[in-house]
Design a protein around this motif. Sequence first.
Motif, PDB file in Angstrom:
ATOM      1  N   UNK A  22     -19.524   4.797 -30.528  1.00  0.00           N
ATOM      2  CA  UNK A  22     -20.556   3.433 -30.362  1.00  0.00           C
ATOM      3  C   UNK A  22     -20.219   2.669 -31.267  1.00  0.00           C
ATOM      4  N   UNK A  23     -20.624   1.186 -31.292  1.00  0.00           N
ATOM      5  CA  UNK A  23     -20.640   0.211 -32.232  1.00  0.00           C
ATOM      6  C   UNK A  23     -21.654   0.381 -33.340  1.00  0.00           C
ATOM      7  N   UNK A  24     -22.530   1.495 -32.806  1.00  0.00           N
ATOM      8  CA  UNK A  24     -23.918   1.506 -33.660  1.00  0.00           C
ATOM      9  C   UNK A  24     -24.927   1.508 -32.435  1.00  0.00           C
ATOM     10  N   UNK A  25     -25.960   1.510 -32.883  1.00  0.00           N
ATOM     11  CA  UNK A  25     -27.170   1.434 -31.657  1.00  0.00           C
ATOM     12  C   UNK A  25     -27.277   2.759 -30.866  1.00  0.00           C
ATOM     13  N   UNK A  26     -27.050   3.937 -31.465  1.00  0.00           N
ATOM     14  CA  UNK A  26     -27.200   5.213 -30.609  1.00  0.00           C
ATOM     15  C   UNK A  26     -28.353   5.881 -30.607  1.00  0.00           C
ATOM     16  N   UNK A  27     -29.334   5.583 -31.134  1.00  0.00           N
ATOM     17  CA  UNK A  27     -30.761   6.011 -30.899  1.00  0.00           C
ATOM     18  C   UNK A  27     -31.603   5.235 -29.756  1.00  0.00           C
ATOM     19  N   UNK A  28     -30.951   5.878 -28.613  1.00  0.00           N
ATOM     20  CA  UNK A  28     -31.156   5.056 -27.365  1.00  0.00           C
ATOM     21  C   UNK A  28     -31.067   5.857 -26.151  1.00  0.00           C
ATOM     22  N   UNK A  29     -31.541   5.592 -25.120  1.00  0.00           N
ATOM     23  CA  UNK A  29     -31.487   6.133 -23.962  1.00  0.00           C
ATOM     24  C   UNK A  29     -30.267   5.911 -23.100  1.00  0.00           C
ATOM     25  N   UNK A  30     -30.147   4.781 -23.159  1.00  0.00           N
ATOM     26  CA  UNK A  30     -28.762   4.146 -22.559  1.00  0.00           C
ATOM     27  C   UNK A  30     -28.182   3.270 -23.567  1.00  0.00           C
ATOM     28  N   UNK A  31     -26.836   3.218 -23.621  1.00  0.00           N
ATOM     29  CA  UNK A  31     -25.961   2.404 -24.341  1.00  0.00           C
ATOM     30  C   UNK A  31     -24.711   1.690 -23.654  1.00  0.00           C
ATOM     31  N   UNK A  32     -24.417   0.627 -24.029  1.00  0.00           N
ATOM     32  CA  UNK A  32     -23.433  -0.033 -23.327  1.00  0.00           C
ATOM     33  C   UNK A  32     -22.152   0.010 -24.415  1.00  0.00           C
ATOM     34  N   UNK A  33     -21.076   0.408 -24.006  1.00  0.00           N
ATOM     35  CA  UNK A  33     -19.735   0.600 -24.772  1.00  0.00           C
ATOM     36  C   UNK A  33     -18.456   0.243 -24.082  1.00  0.00           C
ATOM     37  N   UNK A  34     -17.637  -0.466 -24.817  1.00  0.00           N
ATOM     38  CA  UNK A  34     -16.349  -0.683 -24.288  1.00  0.00           C
ATOM     39  C   UNK A  34     -15.765   0.670 -23.790  1.00  0.00           C
TER      40      UNK A  34
END
Length: 258
Positions: A22-34
């Motif tokens: 991830x770019x960061x922001x992994x404390x999440x239920x869903x993430x957007x990633x390349x």
Amino acid sequence: MVSAVGPGVSTPRVGDEVVALLEGGGYAERVVVRAGQVLAAPDGVDLVDAAALPEAVCTAWTNLVDTAGLTAGEWVLVHGGSGGVGTVAIQLATALGAHVVATAGGPERAARCVGLGAVAGLDHRRDDFVAGVRSASAGHGADVVLDVVGAKYLPDNVRVLAPGGRLVVIGLQKGRRGELDLGALMSKRAQVTGTTLRSRTPEEKAAIVGAVGEHVWPMVAGGQVRPVVHARLPLAEAESAQEMLSSGEAFGKVLLLP
Ligand SMILES: NC(=O)c1ccc[n+]([C@@H]2O[C@H](COP(=O)([O-])OP(=O)(O)OC[C@H]3O[C@@H](n4cnc5c(N)ncnc54)[C@H](OP(=O)(O)O)[C@@H]3O)[C@@H](O)[C@H]2O)c1
């Protein structure tokens, strides 16, 4: 699991079980990633435990292999062998045929580093790591040092390098400004480098992720590189997870479950 993909993305596909850098922001239920930073979950590992791998493996791989040019038979000093990155770096360097000495806080944690494949584990609270590496390597020193400590260790990290050695600084837990003995660097023909994953371009990250999929995922499937998970906690207990890490209780990764 992938729930949606953008236009033109053929891999991964919706429904695939994946892990991602991830770019960061992994404390999440869903993430957007390349898409280029996504890998199929590796064979042979529980999907949740696999979450412990991408950041640690990408960090260990790119620094040991791309930056330091580690080759089989060389000696590697891994500082913080008990950490999320260090537990993977020990296993990866060992799987690549290198000899590893690792530091950790306390004799039990140092012994666990040996359990992961290190030739020797040193207690960074008590042991002199320069003497420890020289003793383990019959006076040779470290061809590569992977350092998460920073300024406090800079003089001794240079001292411990073998001729042609490479010091790669990836963490600054004990400061960012130190004194560098350029004479020692010159006489050893040694190199000092610092890197961060976060600052790399998407193309560079995709290249690292691709190399990990090609070279390290088979090691994971073969059991040579395993995720080291200290605990799994609900996302709501993120503060306790941080405490486990900052107190030095955790050995390996702490996973947060959404
Ligand atoms: N540059 C990059 O691309 C990159 C990528 C990922 C992480 N990092 C950085 O790398 C560092 C480690 O990450 P991590 O995920 O492994 O963190 P972590 O799981 O919290 O582990 C921290 C490690 O540092 C060790 N440590 C602390 N003080 C030490 C000392 N004086 N001597 C030797 N070891 C010491 C700890 O050992 P004990 O607990 O056993 O004392 C532990 O093994 C962090 O600073 C992080 O920001 C950099």
